[in-house]
Design a protein around this motif. Structure first.
Motif, PDB file in Angstrom:
ATOM      1  N   LEU A  35       1.042  -0.847  -1.086  1.00  0.00           N
ATOM      2  CA  LEU A  35       0.646   0.235  -1.985  1.00  0.00           C
ATOM      3  C   LEU A  35       0.973  -0.095  -3.436  1.00  0.00           C
ATOM      4  CD1 LEU A  35       1.654   3.471  -0.011  1.00  0.00           C
ATOM      5  CD2 LEU A  35      -0.481   2.153   0.064  1.00  0.00           C
ATOM      6  N   ARG A  58       3.099   0.699   2.532  1.00  0.00           N
ATOM      7  CA  ARG A  58       1.849   0.029   2.885  1.00  0.00           C
ATOM      8  C   ARG A  58       0.915   0.947   3.663  1.00  0.00           C
ATOM      9  NH1 ARG A  58       3.556  -2.515   8.001  1.00  0.00           N
ATOM     10  NH2 ARG A  58       5.826  -2.516   8.088  1.00  0.00           N
ATOM     11  N   ASP A  59      -0.293   0.455   3.817  1.00  0.00           N
ATOM     12  CA  ASP A  59      -1.406   1.214   4.378  1.00  0.00           C
ATOM     13  C   ASP A  59      -1.647   0.791   5.827  1.00  0.00           C
ATOM     14  OD1 ASP A  59      -3.869   2.466   4.848  1.00  0.00           O
ATOM     15  OD2 ASP A  59      -4.646   1.995   2.865  1.00  0.00           O
ATOM     16  N   GLY A  82      -6.152   4.372   3.166  1.00  0.00           N
ATOM     17  CA  GLY A  82      -5.763   5.459   2.272  1.00  0.00           C
ATOM     18  C   GLY A  82      -5.489   6.789   2.921  1.00  0.00           C
ATOM     19  N   LEU A  95      -0.225   6.362   5.491  1.00  0.00           N
ATOM     20  CA  LEU A  95       0.576   5.431   4.709  1.00  0.00           C
ATOM     21  C   LEU A  95       2.021   5.481   5.181  1.00  0.00           C
ATOM     22  CD1 LEU A  95      -0.818   6.542   1.233  1.00  0.00           C
ATOM     23  CD2 LEU A  95      -1.732   4.757   2.726  1.00  0.00           C
ATOM     24  N   SER A 148      -3.347   8.109  -5.812  1.00  0.00           N
ATOM     25  CA  SER A 148      -3.866   7.740  -4.492  1.00  0.00           C
ATOM     26  C   SER A 148      -4.346   8.958  -3.708  1.00  0.00           C
ATOM     27  CB  SER A 148      -2.780   7.018  -3.685  1.00  0.00           C
ATOM     28  OG  SER A 148      -1.765   7.917  -3.282  1.00  0.00           O
TER      29      SER A 148
END
Length: 296
Positions: free
Chosen positions: A12, A21-22, A37, A40, A59
């Motif tokens: 991210l 992170r995703d 997105g 997360l 975001s």
């Protein structure tokens, strides 16, 4: 895409939360792909910079779930999320029950403090107290001869066997599945254990294969390597520990830990689907919502 570029793509980009992170991009057994997105995972957000906060708001994150214990929040500090009344959060977090904090303005996310910790043996407190007097023999007695790894596998088994822990993990899944839920960012302190189990539950429910679930789990070791190295080195140079490498089993993600959680699922329930219903209290409607929100 190379492993390195995949890791960069998942990040991210938060300088104060290296393990943020995703979950997007993983493929399910039936060919669907987890959307980017929307789900997360991260380490604690108490070290975020102003730039990190701006990225988080930009975001579109709607909900932030903090799985840390009350002691962790009090000692490390609350999440630094733009729009939230951070001065009040430590006081609110003294409760062992879930607490929801609404943003001050319209741009920030809702914060859900959902503490997951064992009241009779909080690992964070045990480590803090065990290392406090800098006695090398006591530190070895607590962590040496495989005790640190045993402590961690015990924690992962507790994730599955403890009713309250199951309820709180299920609450995060429900947020991910709710029509007004995602994007959801969930985290603990290191973004490894409690966060790792939520991610494993979510990916498994979506139909992502077990090897990929472990791949996502073990990515923590790459994302957090520099921070872990710095902490271990500083514990030695500051004289806090004679052998700070004793902490590595606690700091690192190990395949055996996550395997222990899945073993407990297999021991107590006939299948993951059975655990989903009888263990987590989730139904087909939650699964349908999770697939609708997270899969492309």
């Amino acid at each position: 895409m190379t492993q390195q570029s995949t890791e960069i793509a998942r990040s991210l980009g938060l300088s104060g939360a290296a393990n943020a992170r995703d979950l997007g991009g993983y493929r399910t057994a039936d060919g669907a792909v987890v959307r980017h997105g929307v789900a997360l995972r991260a380490d604690a957000l108490n070290r975020l910079t102003a730039e990190d906060g701006a990225l988080l708001v930009a975001s579109g994150v709607r909900r932030v779930v903090d799985l840390r214990s009350t002691v962790e929040v009090q000692e490390a500090g609350p999440d630094l999320i733009p729009g939230l009344p951070t001065a009040d959060l430590v006081e609110l977090a003294r409760s062992t029950e879930p607490v929801t904090v609404e943003p001050v303005g319209t741009d920030g996310p809702i914060l859900h403090h959902l503490p997951v910790f064992a009241a009779d043996f909080d690992i964070y407190v045990a480590l803090r107290d065990g290392l406090a007097d800098r006695d090398a023999d006591k530190q070895f007695a607590l962590l040496g001869d495989g005790k640190a790894a045993g402590m961690m596998t015990g924690l992962y088994r507790w994730f599955v066997t403890d009713r309250v822990a199951r309820e709180r993990f299920a609450t995060v899944v429900r947020m991910l599945a709710a029509p007004d839920g995602p994007p959801v960012l969930f985290h603990c302190t290191a973004g490894k254990d409690r966060t790792g189990w939520v991610a494993a539950l979510t990916l498994t429910a979506l139909g992502v294969d077990r090897d990929t679930v472990f791949e996502d789990y073990l990515l923590t070791n790459t994302r957090s390597a520099a921070l872990i190295g710095h902490i271990v080195e500083s514990f030695g140079t500051r004289g806090l520990m004679k052998d700070p490498t004793l902490l590595l089993p606690v700091f690192r993600a190990e395949r055996a830990y996550l395997e222990a959680a899945f073993e407990e699922v297999a021991t107590g329930w006939t299948s993951f689907e059975h655990f989903w219903r009888a263990g987590l209290g989730l139904d087909d409607a939650v699964l349908a919502g999770l697939r609708a929100n997270l899969l492309a």
